[in-house]
Scaffold this active site. Structure first.
Site, short mmCIF file in Angstrom:
data_model
loop_
_atom_site.label_atom_id
_atom_site.label_comp_id
_atom_site.label_asym_id
_atom_site.label_seq_id
_atom_site.Cartn_x
_atom_site.Cartn_y
_atom_site.Cartn_z
N GLU A 1 27.54 24.23 2.10
CA GLU A 1 26.32 25.01 2.18
C GLU A 1 25.20 24.04 2.52
OE1 GLU A 1 25.67 27.37 -1.34
OE2 GLU A 1 27.77 27.94 -1.45
N ASP B 1 16.70 25.91 -3.08
CA ASP B 1 16.99 25.72 -1.65
C ASP B 1 15.78 25.20 -0.88
OD1 ASP B 1 19.37 26.96 -2.40
OD2 ASP B 1 18.69 28.93 -1.73
N GLY C 1 24.96 41.31 -0.97
CA GLY C 1 25.59 42.21 -0.03
C GLY C 1 26.57 41.46 0.83
N ALA D 1 25.52 33.51 8.56
CA ALA D 1 24.35 32.86 9.16
C ALA D 1 23.21 32.78 8.15
CB ALA D 1 23.93 33.59 10.43
N HIS E 1 20.98 21.03 -1.05
CA HIS E 1 19.96 21.18 -0.01
C HIS E 1 19.23 19.86 0.28
CE1 HIS E 1 19.82 25.54 0.93
NE2 HIS E 1 20.65 25.52 -0.08
#
Lengths: 481, 251
Positions: free
Chosen positions: A186, A31, A95, A135, A256
């Site tokens: 993304e 990234d 998570g 976010a 990216h």
């Protein structure tokens, strides 16, 4: 390191189709941010904190410092400061989806500088873990027309969103509300060119090594707020996107996107590849030319080592050493011959057929009709240990099958010398331009501080002169036959 | 389309990195609408775990496809739990096996009533007659809002397409996040295999005929980790959306 050292014998048989060389050093990152320059060096930050530094844009190693951890940062120089943004969380990997985007400033990216000190990070966008957005994956864009600062963020989990920041503070503009501009992307990034705003995004699956399906797509809009549509008019809010870069050359899963404009007609894009099969399948930094075709960005190809015709865009003639033309003997048939005779292949003229007639010292360089003769075939390979420039190594350019090397002279002309010595006047920068042609520049013109490029000053006459993107005299094609 | 689900070890390492690195939040972004920006009423309301912002109950009111021809009224079966770690597995062969499996009676013929329940293994699953305000049916939000398993799931969907006349040479165009298969009047029309994402018109069928009157459109969507959804519309022989249809969910 993927540089191929091409032996003289091997060069006899190699035509383009060799490997494209990748960044060297330890360019391992995931990234990566858009590449930024600071204090004469190149920087990119990645997920997890830290990032890579390069003195020349070719050899990359760890050492960049970014606090805050998290994922997928971006860098933008505004005035004399650098605004750094990052996502504090992991996009559902670790998570939930309650993410935060933060920004912080630094006067320099050089961790050894006394000015190196980040301001306290500020939250500029967030997601609550339930809403249709996560976010993470922020990217900064300063609108060259309005001076407004925008930030896109989001991931596969719902919408990609756009918010406005204050370019003086890096904070969210008061009253600004996030706007949905795409889905199912993304790592988005906004860029601007010729009246269009372009939204780059990464589709596919990351983080699965060589099975990652990451690829970079784009849509465009006349307004920064969208709607962003692809080449068939499909909104990115409905999954639209035109391919910019997918897997290839043993590099899998590009994602990216970042754009670096080096000058008119010379642009680079950065990305990471989820897996470089030549580097243990690791995630690596990628830098390659960025081309524009019919108003759309397309990833160019890093130059593959091989043997090429170097054709001038001026007339289409080919770069060659200035030796007498040698006829192919005994094969001219003339007219009115018996065409019922069986046909058979005729060997091409080979180096051994002509080299004995060539001078052994320096030989001048001209441009002429391409006849795929040995004096017109140039082997281009990375010069071992010579370093490089942004995204590429310095190259040596030699007549195929020989050590005879193209070199710049002190009077800003070009010649060939009998053997490549590694001198800076024999090292060449070869950049693919935004229109797909190439700019060819010596690393050094002896006794000169000017950066000059290989130019056709006449149809048959090369020289070194200032590069002008608007002139076909300055552009070259690298062709294989 | 999603990030690959990592091994537990990687997750733990990454969590440690994130925890150690820390975050120093200072100020929250200011609320309020922007000037001159488009608003999105759906996402303003989506912070509650409910299907409400993403669906409303199907009614008897006349319902045509939307302005782009997307079919927004469907009967959706609550998700069948599966075990799928990566979406790379969705080969054509995998999908055929997954969708040929009989999960409940009359799987390929039933037009269920809203609220009707079926037993799939240990799961008791209900059909929901719903309408989406968006072009796509957000299956992840359907499962999430109903507090069902939302990753590694298989959804069944069916709707009735009422055509005012016979329409030849139409195509069924579909997009889905996750692999999917679509049947028109019992015949397989479209399959979307591989690691798919939500893209309108990602695949289109061969030329089909919509009968005058009722046509049964049925689909199945399977996904591992990912935001499952789908969008379906018919295109005419010129590639334009077919909009003079009515969509119902009861016979």
């Amino acid at each position: 390191m993927k540089i191929k050292i091409v032996s003289v014998i091997a060069a006899l048989s190699i035509y383009a189709g060799g490997s494209a060389v990748a960044q060297i050093g330890k360019p391992f990152i995931h990234d990566p941010s858009t590449i930024a320059q600071s204090d004469g060096k190149y920087y990119t930050f990645g997920t997890g904190g830290g990032g890579l530094i390069s003195d020349d844009g070719w050899t990359w190693n760890g050492g960049a410092v970014r606090p805050g951890g998290g994922a997928a940062p971006d860098i933008l120089k505004i005035g004399d400061r650098y605004l750094v943004t990052y996502g504090a969380t992991g996009g559902g990997l670790f998570g939930g989806h309650n993410g935060k985007i933060l920004t912080m400033w630094n006067k320099t990216l050089d961790p050894k500088s006394p000015d190196f000190k980040y301001s306290d990070p500020i939250v500029v966008a967030s997601s609550d873990g339930i809403e249709d957005n996560d976010a993470i994956d922020p990217s900064l864009f300063l609108d060259p027309g309005t001076g407004k600062l925008w930030l896109t963020y989001g991931t596969y989990f719902g919408y990609i969103r756009l918010v406005e920041l204050d370019p003086k503070t890096g904070k969210r503009v008061a009253g600004n509300k996030a706007l949905n501009i795409a889905i199912d992307c993304e790592a988005t990034d906004l860029i601007y060119r010729d009246g269009w705003y372009y939204l780059l995004g990464t589709h596919g699956t990351c983080c699965d090594g060589p099975n990652s399906t990451y690829n970079i797509v784009v849509g465009r809009s006349k307004k920064v707020t969208g709607p962003y549509v692809d080449n068939i008019g499909r909104e990115m809010l409905k999954g639209g996107g035109k391919m910019v870069l997918a897997a290839g050359d043993r590099l899998i899963g590009p994602g990216h996107f970042g754009r670096t404009v080096l000058g008119e007609g010379i642009e680079k894009m950065s990305c990471h590849y989820e897996s470089d099969l030549d580097q243990s399948g690791r995630s690596v930094l990628g830098i390659r030319p960025l081309l524009w075709k019919n108003g759309w960005p397309v990833a160019g190809d890093n130059l593959k080592e091989g043997t090429y015709e170097i054709a001038s865009e001026r007339r289409g003639y080919a770069l060659q050493i200035d030796v007498d033309f040698t006829r192919m003997a005994g094969v001219a048939r003339g007219f009115n011959r018996n065409n019922d005779e069986p046909v058979k292949p005729i060997p091409s003229q080979e180096l051994a057929d002509v080299i004995k007639n060539w001078p052994t010292g320096n030989i001048g360089v001209t441009i002429g009709d391409y006849m795929f003769r040995p004096h017109q075939k140039w082997t281009i390979t990375a010069a071992p240990g010579a370093g490089g420039y942004l995204g590429a190594p310095y190259y040596k350019i030699t007549i195929a099958g020989t050590g005879r090397a193209l070199a710049a002279t002190a009077d800003a002309e070009v010649i060939t010398v009998p053997d490549f010595t590694g001198g800076p006047e024999q090292l060449w920068m070869i950049d693919q331009l935004t229109d797909g042609t190439y700019r060819i520049m010596p690393k050094v013109v002896p006794n000169s501080k000017e950066q000059l490029a290989l130019v056709s000053i006449g149809d048959s006459s090369p020289t070194l002169a200032k590069f002008d993107m608007k002139s076909d005299n300055c552009k070259w094609d690298l062709r294989t036959h | 389309m999603i990030r690959f689900t990592p091994t537990i070890g990687l997750m733990v390492i990454a969590m440690i990195i994130l925890l150690v690195s820390g975050v120093h939040a200072q100020t929250a972004p200011p609320p309020g609408p922007p000037r001159g920006m488009r608003r999105d009423s759906i996402t303003e309301l989506d912070t509650n775990r409910s299907i409400a912002p993403f669906f409303k109950p199907s009614t008897a009111a006349k319902k045509t496809p939307d302005a782009d021809g997307f079919i927004q009224r469907w009967l959706l079966l609550e998700p069948i739990n599966k075990s799928i770690r990566s979406n790379i597995v969705f080969t054509g062969d995998y999908l055929k096996k997954a969708f040929d499996t009989i999960y409940f009676p009359d799987q390929f013929t039933v037009i269920p009533k809203d609220g009707e329940k079926v037993k799939v293994g240990e799961q008791e699953l209900a059909w929901h007659a719903l309408e989406s305000p968006t072009f796509n049916m957000k299956l992840f939000r359907f499962a999430y809002g109903l507090h069902k398993q939302n990753y590694s799931v298989l959804f069944w969907a069916v709707t009735i397409v009422n055509s005012p006349r016979e329409m030849k040479n139409v195509r069924l165009a579909a997009g889905s996040n996750g692999g999917s298969m679509w049947w028109l009047n019992g015949k397989q029309a479209v399959i979307l295999d591989g690691d798919r994402r939500m893209v309108m018109d990602d695949a289109a069928s061969a030329r089909l005929t919509l009968h005058k009157g009722k046509n049964i459109l049925r689909g199945a969507v399977i996904n591992g980790p990912g935001l499952s959804d789908f969008c379906v519309r018919f295109l005419d022989e010129n590639g334009a959306p077919v909009k003079d249809l009515t969509i119902t969910t009861n016979q």
